[in-house]
Design a protein around this motif. Structure first.
Motif, PDB file in Angstrom:
ATOM      1  N   THR A 229       0.831  -1.281  -0.063  1.00 41.65           N
ATOM      2  CA  THR A 229      -0.131  -0.224   0.142  1.00 41.65           C
ATOM      3  C   THR A 229       0.882   1.077  -0.078  1.00 41.65           C
ATOM      4  OG1 THR A 229      -1.921  -0.972   1.122  1.00 41.65           O
ATOM      5  CG2 THR A 229      -1.956   1.261   1.236  1.00 41.65           C
ATOM      6  N   VAL A 230       1.841   1.163   0.754  1.00 45.59           N
ATOM      7  CA  VAL A 230       2.607   2.454   0.597  1.00 45.59           C
ATOM      8  C   VAL A 230       3.313   2.796  -0.565  1.00 45.59           C
ATOM      9  CG1 VAL A 230       5.197   3.465   1.696  1.00 45.59           C
ATOM     10  CG2 VAL A 230       3.530   2.110   3.053  1.00 45.59           C
ATOM     11  N   GLY A 231       3.682   1.571  -1.455  1.00 46.38           N
ATOM     12  CA  GLY A 231       4.323   1.650  -2.863  1.00 46.38           C
ATOM     13  C   GLY A 231       3.208   2.296  -3.609  1.00 46.38           C
ATOM     14  N   ASP A 232       1.825   2.022  -3.383  1.00 41.04           N
ATOM     15  CA  ASP A 232       0.636   2.202  -4.221  1.00 41.04           C
ATOM     16  C   ASP A 232       0.436   3.728  -3.846  1.00 41.04           C
ATOM     17  OD1 ASP A 232       0.376  -0.289  -5.163  1.00 41.04           O
ATOM     18  OD2 ASP A 232      -1.071  -0.859  -3.702  1.00 41.04           O
ATOM     19  N   LEU A 233       0.733   4.262  -2.663  1.00 41.48           N
ATOM     20  CA  LEU A 233       0.562   5.944  -2.424  1.00 41.48           C
ATOM     21  C   LEU A 233       1.526   6.326  -3.188  1.00 41.48           C
ATOM     22  CD1 LEU A 233      -0.591   5.938   1.408  1.00 41.48           C
ATOM     23  CD2 LEU A 233      -2.107   5.492  -0.842  1.00 41.48           C
ATOM     24  N   GLN A 234       2.682   6.032  -3.317  1.00 44.64           N
ATOM     25  CA  GLN A 234       3.873   6.599  -3.954  1.00 44.64           C
ATOM     26  C   GLN A 234       3.538   6.912  -5.470  1.00 44.64           C
ATOM     27  OE1 GLN A 234       7.140   4.219  -2.906  1.00 44.64           O
ATOM     28  NE2 GLN A 234       7.767   5.396  -1.016  1.00 44.64           N
ATOM     29  N   VAL A 235       2.862   5.871  -6.039  1.00 38.56           N
ATOM     30  CA  VAL A 235       2.386   6.003  -7.363  1.00 38.56           C
ATOM     31  C   VAL A 235       1.423   6.688  -7.586  1.00 38.56           C
ATOM     32  CG1 VAL A 235       1.578   4.607  -9.442  1.00 38.56           C
ATOM     33  CG2 VAL A 235       3.500   3.545  -7.991  1.00 38.56           C
ATOM     34  N   PHE A 236       0.293   6.852  -6.735  1.00 41.70           N
ATOM     35  CA  PHE A 236      -1.052   7.505  -7.080  1.00 41.70           C
ATOM     36  C   PHE A 236      -1.013   8.866  -6.588  1.00 41.70           C
ATOM     37  CE2 PHE A 236      -2.643   2.801  -6.927  1.00 41.70           C
ATOM     38  CZ  PHE A 236      -2.526   2.792  -8.284  1.00 41.70           C
ATOM     39  N   LEU A 237      -0.232   9.170  -5.575  1.00 40.69           N
ATOM     40  CA  LEU A 237      -0.239  10.569  -5.184  1.00 40.69           C
ATOM     41  C   LEU A 237       0.878  11.458  -5.129  1.00 40.69           C
ATOM     42  CD1 LEU A 237      -2.101   9.642  -1.713  1.00 40.69           C
ATOM     43  CD2 LEU A 237      -3.475  10.474  -3.724  1.00 40.69           C
ATOM     44  N   PRO A 238       0.770  12.609  -5.586  1.00 35.21           N
ATOM     45  CA  PRO A 238       1.943  13.478  -5.365  1.00 35.21           C
ATOM     46  C   PRO A 238       2.912  13.608  -4.053  1.00 35.21           C
ATOM     47  CG  PRO A 238       0.062  14.871  -5.258  1.00 35.21           C
ATOM     48  CD  PRO A 238      -0.457  13.682  -5.587  1.00 35.21           C
ATOM     49  N   SER A 239       4.196  13.537  -4.327  1.00 39.88           N
ATOM     50  CA  SER A 239       4.736  13.637  -3.148  1.00 39.88           C
ATOM     51  C   SER A 239       4.783  14.570  -1.987  1.00 39.88           C
ATOM     52  CB  SER A 239       6.467  13.654  -3.514  1.00 39.88           C
ATOM     53  OG  SER A 239       6.669  14.649  -4.319  1.00 39.88           O
ATOM     54  N   GLU A 240       4.124  15.621  -2.347  1.00 38.28           N
ATOM     55  CA  GLU A 240       3.957  16.973  -1.476  1.00 38.28           C
ATOM     56  C   GLU A 240       2.805  16.418  -0.787  1.00 38.28           C
ATOM     57  OE1 GLU A 240       2.691  18.072  -5.791  1.00 38.28           O
ATOM     58  OE2 GLU A 240       4.087  17.265  -4.831  1.00 38.28           O
ATOM     59  N   GLN A 241       1.859  15.404  -1.024  1.00 41.94           N
ATOM     60  CA  GLN A 241       0.726  15.303  -0.539  1.00 41.94           C
ATOM     61  C   GLN A 241       0.981  14.282   0.604  1.00 41.94           C
ATOM     62  OE1 GLN A 241      -2.531  14.609  -2.950  1.00 41.94           O
ATOM     63  NE2 GLN A 241      -3.893  13.606  -1.526  1.00 41.94           N
ATOM     64  N   LEU A 242       2.152  13.621   0.514  1.00 46.31           N
ATOM     65  CA  LEU A 242       2.611  12.427   1.636  1.00 46.31           C
ATOM     66  C   LEU A 242       3.559  12.557   2.684  1.00 46.31           C
ATOM     67  CD1 LEU A 242       2.863  10.105  -1.317  1.00 46.31           C
ATOM     68  CD2 LEU A 242       1.065  10.026   0.272  1.00 46.31           C
ATOM     69  N   PRO A 243       3.788  12.258   3.692  1.00 40.84           N
ATOM     70  CA  PRO A 243       4.830  12.678   4.699  1.00 40.84           C
ATOM     71  C   PRO A 243       6.265  12.051   4.253  1.00 40.84           C
ATOM     72  CG  PRO A 243       3.202  10.739   5.395  1.00 40.84           C
ATOM     73  CD  PRO A 243       2.683  11.302   4.107  1.00 40.84           C
ATOM     74  N   ALA A 244       7.044  12.698   4.729  1.00 37.56           N
ATOM     75  CA  ALA A 244       8.502  12.036   4.546  1.00 37.56           C
ATOM     76  C   ALA A 244       8.685  10.506   4.578  1.00 37.56           C
ATOM     77  CB  ALA A 244       9.425  12.837   5.203  1.00 37.56           C
ATOM     78  N   TRP A 245       8.097  10.003   5.558  1.00 45.52           N
ATOM     79  CA  TRP A 245       8.398   8.508   5.525  1.00 45.52           C
ATOM     80  C   TRP A 245       7.948   7.662   4.452  1.00 45.52           C
ATOM     81  CZ3 TRP A 245       4.803   4.478   5.909  1.00 45.52           C
ATOM     82  CH2 TRP A 245       3.445   4.929   6.024  1.00 45.52           C
ATOM     83  N   VAL A 246       6.467   8.177   3.922  1.00 51.27           N
ATOM     84  CA  VAL A 246       6.154   7.393   2.615  1.00 51.27           C
ATOM     85  C   VAL A 246       7.127   7.837   1.541  1.00 51.27           C
ATOM     86  CG1 VAL A 246       4.277   7.218   1.084  1.00 51.27           C
ATOM     87  CG2 VAL A 246       3.951   7.654   3.546  1.00 51.27           C
ATOM     88  N   ASN A 247       7.426   8.938   1.483  1.00 51.27           N
ATOM     89  CA  ASN A 247       8.351   9.287   0.030  1.00 51.27           C
ATOM     90  C   ASN A 247       9.721   8.487   0.078  1.00 51.27           C
ATOM     91  OD1 ASN A 247       6.299  11.109  -1.366  1.00 51.27           O
ATOM     92  ND2 ASN A 247       7.005  12.643   0.214  1.00 51.27           N
ATOM     93  N   ALA A 248      10.223   8.254   1.386  1.00 49.85           N
ATOM     94  CA  ALA A 248      11.364   7.920   1.585  1.00 49.85           C
ATOM     95  C   ALA A 248      11.318   6.190   1.815  1.00 49.85           C
ATOM     96  CB  ALA A 248      12.232   8.161   2.899  1.00 49.85           C
ATOM     97  N   PHE A 249      10.208   5.417   1.685  1.00 51.98           N
ATOM     98  CA  PHE A 249      10.099   4.148   1.703  1.00 51.98           C
ATOM     99  C   PHE A 249      10.582   3.404   0.730  1.00 51.98           C
ATOM    100  CE2 PHE A 249       7.692   0.250   2.283  1.00 51.98           C
ATOM    101  CZ  PHE A 249       7.832   0.073   3.844  1.00 51.98           C
ATOM    102  N   THR A 250      11.370   2.467   0.863  1.00 53.58           N
ATOM    103  CA  THR A 250      11.949   1.572  -0.212  1.00 53.58           C
ATOM    104  C   THR A 250      11.869  -0.031   0.229  1.00 53.58           C
ATOM    105  OG1 THR A 250      14.237   1.785   0.734  1.00 53.58           O
ATOM    106  CG2 THR A 250      13.398   3.377  -0.974  1.00 53.58           C
ATOM    107  N   ASP A 251      11.273  -0.117   1.309  1.00 51.04           N
ATOM    108  CA  ASP A 251      11.524  -1.590   1.753  1.00 51.04           C
ATOM    109  C   ASP A 251      10.624  -2.505   1.055  1.00 51.04           C
ATOM    110  OD1 ASP A 251      12.203  -3.922   3.105  1.00 51.04           O
ATOM    111  OD2 ASP A 251      11.399  -3.200   4.948  1.00 51.04           O
ATOM    112  N   TYR A 252      10.147  -2.489  -0.004  1.00 53.05           N
ATOM    113  CA  TYR A 252       9.135  -3.479  -0.571  1.00 53.05           C
ATOM    114  C   TYR A 252       9.741  -4.998  -0.853  1.00 53.05           C
ATOM    115  CZ  TYR A 252       8.181   1.265  -2.202  1.00 53.05           C
ATOM    116  OH  TYR A 252       7.713   2.598  -2.208  1.00 53.05           O
TER     117      TYR A 252
END
Length: 252
Positions: A229-252
């Motif tokens: 779901t975190v990865g999906d949010l990175q795809v569907f929402l602009p980075s400015e709409q997301l907190p830093a931890w979501v934008n930095a998340f890479t542990d897929y």
């Protein structure tokens, strides 16, 4: 023609499944989904599974008898799999390639026989949900499959101020399958309506540590869906709409 069904499971993509369903409708076979239903509600990118279970006779169409009644593991648009039935002409089934390995065949038949899946008709009824109050009432009653109605609410109601608090309630559920499906509801909210909120993001962050199996004996745990779901949010929402931890998340 064989008097018994083949003992196998075959995989079909959505376009092929729609073709087989249209053939059943054209031949007036009893088990089909109705014109346009699969095109609207089946997952267009998914693989579905057909398992012949009995030889069926249609007295009103002797030219198409016997045919094979198949149990169908059907992937629908919200990411769930439901159980359905489809009548298939033997020649059409035989033309499908054998691509399913033995382990997957065993898993498909187990799920169709013992998996307590929603039927296609039950899913269709739940999918009609439009009202947030109906979700509240279903949660209050402890209704089974409330998460299916929750995802339907996401599809059917564009008011995210009303939808997201119900998604949050699902993310807090003591039922791990409800938590997992509510993560899918959050993903669909982002995809369809381009919005999440602070509360659902905080709950998502907590579920990244949720190691609960989604059902007894399952190898899948809630955190796995949370990670997706975190990865999906990175795809569907602009980075400015997301907190830093979501934008930095890479542990897929």
């Amino acid at each position: 023609m064989s008097s018994s069904v083949p003992r196998t499971v075959k995989a079909v993509d959505t376009s092929e499944l729609i073709r087989l369903d249209a053939q059943a409708i054209e031949c007036r076979l009893n088990r089909n989904h109705g014109a346009g239903w699969l095109a609207q509600f089946a997952d267009p990118e998914a693989v579905h599974y057909l398992w012949p279970v009995l030889v069926h006779q249609a007295r009103h169409r002797p030219e198409f008898s016997p045919h094979w009644r198949c149990m169908l593991l059907l992937a629908v648009r919200d990411g769930q799999q439901v159980a359905s039935l489809l009548d298939v002409l033997p020649a059409s089934f035989e033309d499908l390639p054998e691509t399913v390995d033995a382990a997957t065949k065993t898993e498909v038949t187990r799920r169709l026989e013992y998996g307590s899946l929603l039927t296609q008709a039950q899913w269709a009824d739940l999918n009609a949900c439009h009202e947030p109050a109906d979700i509240d009432a279903a949660f209050d009653r402890g209704e089974q499959h409330v998460e299916t109605a929750l995802i339907a609410l996401v599809y059917n109601n564009p008011d995210t101020d009303a939808v997201l608090p119900r998604v949050a309630r699902g993310l807090r559920s003591p039922n791990p399958e409800t938590r997992r499906q509510s993560l899918l509801a959050l993903m669909h909210t982002a995809r369809l309506h381009s919005r999440v909120d602070t509360i659902t993001l905080e709950l998502l962050h907590g579920l990244l540590r949720d190691r609960t199996p989604i059902s007894a004996g399952s190898r899948y745990e809630v955190w796995g869906t949370a990670t997706q779901t975190v990865g999906d949010l990175q795809v569907f929402l602009p980075s400015e709409q997301l907190p830093a931890w979501v934008n930095a998340f890479t542990d897929y």
